[in-house]
Design a protein around this motif. Structure first.
Motif, PDB file in Angstrom:
ATOM      1  N   ASN B  39       1.003  -1.255  -0.130  1.00 41.86           N
ATOM      2  CA  ASN B  39      -0.326  -0.012  -0.179  1.00 41.86           C
ATOM      3  C   ASN B  39       0.972   1.167  -0.069  1.00 41.86           C
ATOM      4  N   ARG B  40       0.231   2.314  -0.596  1.00 39.91           N
ATOM      5  CA  ARG B  40       1.140   3.564  -0.796  1.00 39.91           C
ATOM      6  C   ARG B  40       1.347   4.235   0.449  1.00 39.91           C
ATOM      7  N   GLN B  41       0.672   4.352   1.670  1.00 37.50           N
ATOM      8  CA  GLN B  41       0.996   4.971   2.566  1.00 37.50           C
ATOM      9  C   GLN B  41       2.138   4.552   3.264  1.00 37.50           C
ATOM     10  N   ASP B  42       2.089   3.375   3.635  1.00 34.97           N
ATOM     11  CA  ASP B  42       3.375   2.611   4.095  1.00 34.97           C
ATOM     12  C   ASP B  42       4.575   2.793   3.384  1.00 34.97           C
ATOM     13  N   LEU B  75      16.263   0.054   2.192  1.00 35.51           N
ATOM     14  CA  LEU B  75      14.933   0.071   1.869  1.00 35.51           C
ATOM     15  C   LEU B  75      14.180  -1.329   2.569  1.00 35.51           C
ATOM     16  N   TYR B  76      14.818  -2.353   2.215  1.00 38.84           N
ATOM     17  CA  TYR B  76      14.265  -3.713   2.397  1.00 38.84           C
ATOM     18  C   TYR B  76      14.289  -3.877   3.963  1.00 38.84           C
ATOM     19  N   ARG B  77      15.272  -3.467   4.617  1.00 38.15           N
ATOM     20  CA  ARG B  77      15.394  -3.475   6.030  1.00 38.15           C
ATOM     21  C   ARG B  77      14.203  -2.672   6.764  1.00 38.15           C
ATOM     22  N   ARG B  78      13.962  -1.402   6.195  1.00 39.10           N
ATOM     23  CA  ARG B  78      13.171  -0.388   6.708  1.00 39.10           C
ATOM     24  C   ARG B  78      11.693  -1.174   6.407  1.00 39.10           C
ATOM     25  N   CYS B  79      11.414  -1.700   5.275  1.00 37.88           N
ATOM     26  CA  CYS B  79      10.003  -2.489   4.884  1.00 37.88           C
ATOM     27  C   CYS B  79       9.634  -3.522   5.913  1.00 37.88           C
ATOM     28  N   GLN B  82       8.784  -2.262   8.942  1.00 31.48           N
ATOM     29  CA  GLN B  82       7.222  -1.460   8.952  1.00 31.48           C
ATOM     30  C   GLN B  82       6.199  -2.779   8.798  1.00 31.48           C
ATOM     31  N   LEU B  83       6.572  -4.044   8.419  1.00 27.67           N
ATOM     32  CA  LEU B  83       5.884  -5.049   8.516  1.00 27.67           C
ATOM     33  C   LEU B  83       5.751  -5.690   9.951  1.00 27.67           C
ATOM     34  N   LYS B  84       6.787  -5.881  10.718  1.00 27.72           N
ATOM     35  CA  LYS B  84       6.862  -6.360  11.926  1.00 27.72           C
ATOM     36  C   LYS B  84       5.808  -5.169  12.854  1.00 27.72           C
ATOM     37  N   LYS B  85       6.041  -4.004  12.574  1.00 20.90           N
ATOM     38  CA  LYS B  85       5.103  -2.894  13.280  1.00 20.90           C
ATOM     39  C   LYS B  85       4.049  -3.171  13.114  1.00 20.90           C
TER      40      LYS B  85
END
Lengths: 167, 179
Positions: B39-42, B75-79, B82-85
């Motif tokens: 999704n765009r927001q995340d 970016l991959y680490r940040r994503c 984000q998914l964990k959060k």
């Protein structure tokens, strides 16, 4: 299709990525029949978001600019980036776990084999029946028939077997 | 001006050069984030965090390595973060509702416009398979380059890619099968 299913089953049975990789490079990526059962780049692109689909990103810079204003790039390590090393460590742990698992499997297998084999291993010339009876069929010492004695005390389960040269 | 020159200029205190870096990479980074997060927001949040982290760590960039791969790694680490959060939030939310946690459902807003099937298909892939598929299909990366981004071995990257391609093909065939 059946050919690919067979290869896929074989692939799933392989325990390590390196073995799977060998199968992928050695066969699957070269076999036209297997290749047909995998999505092509074009098919994948059709379902993925492309750069042209992301739309307007003009508001990204002001948000970033505000946050980096006055900050100089760091030269010392950052914790977030340090985590890049984690996969290697994780890979090491996986290998160690796999090795431990295999060792355990070998030990268990040996234990089971010993367990099932133990009743038949009853010693060279000694045959043990269901009762306490002990029999010696034949004993040789220095290629000569030997004398044998069996002694079992009344108040004990111990059986003493003694073999001596026939003089 | 190449990536290394832009990085050097940024390190010398020319902050505006960083905007050039961002202009070059914001499209591919955003597309990759949308493909991973769905999704765009995340994806926008992750992009922002990624570029800030890139800026802060420019001094640590190894010029021997591809700058693009380095950004994609961050970016991959940040994503993943984000998914964990999001998963943690979902679990807490489900607990609050006295429901059984089911993990994060794929958010279909924004990604793959005009293709409602896309997120349903991508939802079947785990984040690693999604990034591997995106790098391979969109960026034309090889297994070795993908492994550089994911910081894993080349065989592992090839295995992820195989799994992703197999799953996608299977879903595409089912979706096109006559009823």
């Amino acid at each position: 299709m059946r050919h690919f299913k067979g290869m896929d089953l074989f692939y799933r049975l392989l325990p390590f990525p390196s073995w799977k990789d060998a199968l992928l490079r050695g066969h699957i990526e070269r076999c036209p029949e297997c290749e047909r059962c995998l999505a092509s780049r074009e098919e994948a692109r059709r379902i993925l978001v492309q750069v042209r689909d992301v739309g307007d990103l003009d508001r990204l810079w002001p948000a970033i600019s505000d946050r980096i204003h006055g900050i100089r790039p760091l030269l010392e390590p950052d914790l977030g980036l340090e985590r890049e090393a984690a996969p290697t460590l994780k890979g090491g742990w996986r290998l160690a776990a796999a090795a431990a698992g295999m060792s355990l499997a070998v030990v268990l297998t040996l234990a089971l084999v010993n367990f099932f084999r133990s009743p038949s291993i009853s010693g060279g010339g000694i045959a043990q029946g269901e009762t306490d009876q002990v029999q010696i069929h034949y004993v040789r010492i220095d290629n000569e028939p030997a004398r044998t004695f069996i002694f079992k005390p009344h108040d004990s389960d111990v059986v003493i077997v003694w073999a001596g040269k026939n003089i | 001006m190449g990536d290394n020159e832009l990085v050097a200029a940024c390190l010398q205190g020319q902050g505006e050069e960083f905007r050039k870096i961002m202009d070059i990479y914001k499209g591919p980074v955003m597309a990759l984030a949308m493909n991973i997060l769905g999704n765009r927001q995340d994806a926008e949040d992750s992009c922002q965090e990624t570029f800030i982290q890139v800026y802060r760590n420019l001094g640590r960039f190894d010029p021997q390595r591809s700058f693009k791969n380095w950004i994609f790694t961050i970016l991959y680490r940040r994503c993943l973060d984000q998914l964990k959060k999001k998963r943690r939030f979902q679990i807490a939310f489900n607990k609050a509702k006295h429901e059984t946690p089911r993990g994060t459902p794929p958010d279909t807003a924004g990604a793959g416009r005009g293709q409602p099937l896309s997120n349903e298909i991508l939802g079947r892939l785990n984040p690693k398979e999604r990034i591997v598929l995106t790098l391979w299909a969109n960026e034309g990366f090889t297994a070795a380059e993908i492994s550089d981004v994911l910081r894993c071995s080349s065989p592992t990257a090839r295995v992820y890619l195989f799994n992703a391609r197999k799953k996608i093909k299977s879903v595409l065939e089912k979706s096109h099968a006559p009823f």
